[in-house]
Design an enzyme around this catalytic site. Sequence first.
Site, PDB file in Angstrom:
ATOM      1  N   GLU A   1      -4.176 -48.278 -70.023  1.00 19.76           N
ATOM      2  CA  GLU A   1      -4.145 -49.706 -69.694  1.00 19.76           C
ATOM      3  C   GLU A   1      -3.764 -50.528 -70.922  1.00 19.76           C
ATOM      4  OE1 GLU A   1      -6.526 -47.520 -69.331  1.00 19.76           O
ATOM      5  OE2 GLU A   1      -7.863 -47.946 -67.651  1.00 19.76           O
TER       6      GLU A   1
ATOM      7  N   PRO B   1     -13.886  -6.683 -68.038  1.00 16.40           N
ATOM      8  CA  PRO B   1     -14.552  -6.594 -66.743  1.00 16.40           C
ATOM      9  C   PRO B   1     -16.007  -7.071 -66.757  1.00 16.40           C
ATOM     10  CG  PRO B   1     -13.327  -4.583 -67.230  1.00 16.40           C
ATOM     11  CD  PRO B   1     -13.273  -5.410 -68.464  1.00 16.40           C
TER      12      PRO B   1
END
Lengths: 375, 375
Positions: free
Chosen positions: B72, B292
């Site tokens: 902005e 894993p």
Amino acid sequence: MSTTTSATSVPGPDPAVPGVSLQELAAMRRALELAGRGPRGANPQVGCVVLAPDGRTLGEGWHQGAGTPHAEVAALADARERGADVRGATAVVTLEPCDHTGRTGPCSVALLSAGVARVVVGVSDPNPVAAGGADRLRAAGVDVVTGVLANEGAAALGPWLPAVRRGRPFVTLKIATTLDGRVAAVDGTSRWITSEVARRHAHALRAQVGAVVVGTGTALVDDPSLTARRGDGSMVDEQPLRVVVGTRDVPPGTRLRGPGGELVQVRTHDPARVLAALQEREVRHVLVEGGPTLAAAFLAAGLVDEVHAYVAPVLLGAGAGAIGDLGITTISDALRLVPTEVLPLGADVLVVATPEHPPRGTAEPIARTSTEKES
Amino acid sequence: MSTTTSATSVPGPDPAVPGVSLQELAAMRRALELAGRGPRGANPQVGCVVLAPDGRTLGEGWHQGAGTPHAEVAALADARERGADVRGATAVVTLEPCDHTGRTGPCSVALLSAGVARVVVGVSDPNPVAAGGADRLRAAGVDVVTGVLANEGAAALGPWLPAVRRGRPFVTLKIATTLDGRVAAVDGTSRWITSEVARRHAHALRAQVGAVVVGTGTALVDDPSLTARRGDGSMVDEQPLRVVVGTRDVPPGTRLRGPGGELVQVRTHDPARVLAALQEREVRHVLVEGGPTLAAAFLAAGLVDEVHAYVAPVLLGAGAGAIGDLGITTISDALRLVPTEVLPLGADVLVVATPEHPPRGTAEPIARTSTEKES
């Protein structure tokens, strides 16, 4: 000369064949379309279009299965029924006319008797028993051109072509796994890993093959029916043989002894012997559905032509893997495949892939152009 | 009110927002485009367009990263540089203006000081620290509309939005497996299972995340560099943190101690503590790359938001599986995912999927329309 090709190779641009008219090319495309109307089975799917010397179509035919007339004979009959004179005509046929008396007489002789002047052939017949049709026709003075749209012709013949070339059934290995490669949970449950869409797809494949093969472990643990069913659950008319590999008996009362294809038990652990037994029954396409031990045995023997892997977006973390021990211990020895198709099916993905190295079998050259043949 | 949504949900049709002009909608689309120019990181990617009362564009801006002006403020500055009078203007901004003084002042105040008469907002700010901008503006008499193209706005914010909503980094779990679910051969070798195309794709993802996480097992066995590299092998400028989870030390001389992002060791086995440590460092997106055991720990804790599974057409038959034990023993307890993307990459396939059940985290509603907000 010894080369092998994949049954499912995508048709590439066809080698130009000199002296073939645009009308003959169009007739070959039509003949390929007609070929697809026949059933897949022991005999090849073949189509034939008979053209007048001026290029008009006189008759069309296709092979409708073992014991029925071959495509050439059907097309000649169609032309005669329409009252056409086929003397001096051109027969455009997707596979070399047979020169062999089986359940029907040799097509080469039928074409000669009809007085056909020219024969345009797609794929040369790889079947040593039936081959020689083109030679007999040429010897009798018929103008023969071979290798026309041969790639498309080979694709249309599907697994039949490599099966006949290799002297054994074409083998598709099917696996249905989680994303982490499991085919069952720790307690053995596996219904269902894949989605209904994927399972329907797998049933459609069963309906196309001559035999579905499982090991006794899968037969006893999963109690599968191994039938080919439609989306509504009803069985298709032509059911594949149901083949159980291994020495343990299939107990009475199991689904395999219920409605479906003939149950065949092959009491061996050798995949080559399984294929030999099915070759004797003229099975051209075998679907190996598991379990992991049988899958590994076929892969390790170099007897898998194509893998269909249905991969579901599911994780299990434990449970049986899709493929048993292959004796591979390091990554450079991994069995590498070449994907030919990636197909999303519902939530799942089907990967179709063929081994990077040609599978074992009697190797024969693919369809030859007339130039190659004459050289 | 407590609902959760996937960060990667596909934008659907946007709810109609009454009283928003076509010019404002077009400006929001432009602002979304501008937002994408900013970097992904601790701060959100935001874009802003300032419109004159007659609908002309007066200025544009986007957030260029932590410490730089918010979108902005950048758009107002752009308008002023062009000599425009922004009093009475409309600010169209993809994320609700902040109401918080951090490295920069509150955007709500900047908009009020500039004399903006109307603010059109895409997504309401989910950050409890920064929220309240719309309320402050309304209280000061500014006309505020929220929820405009909110789905697109949420998609443009990417993992930042669910990360801020859940109060922890968004977690992508990456696995790269064979068709039979292996991530390495029996001897531990894994280079390479996937193709170069897939590995490049994975590097592009590394370049987008704030941290790449592995367990000590993977760190010690694979000696990975965990850097984000371009196709030519060179490192991208912004490297993710390299995070090793576990109690074992990372030895000197390993690649993780070489060039790349900062090395962070989190001496725990609890995924929640790993995310808390990274949350403190304002990491919004974490890529868990293995092995894993770590993958299973994150999955079992319900702390995986998205799975990226690269599946290669390779079979190994043995070797480590992608996911360690999840404590799942039967198929009905399987962890089911919903695929959002299936992308062939060279010979491989990437399946992107999100858990069927929402992952753990502080749940907050997604972007609300002004109607919902006011009710």
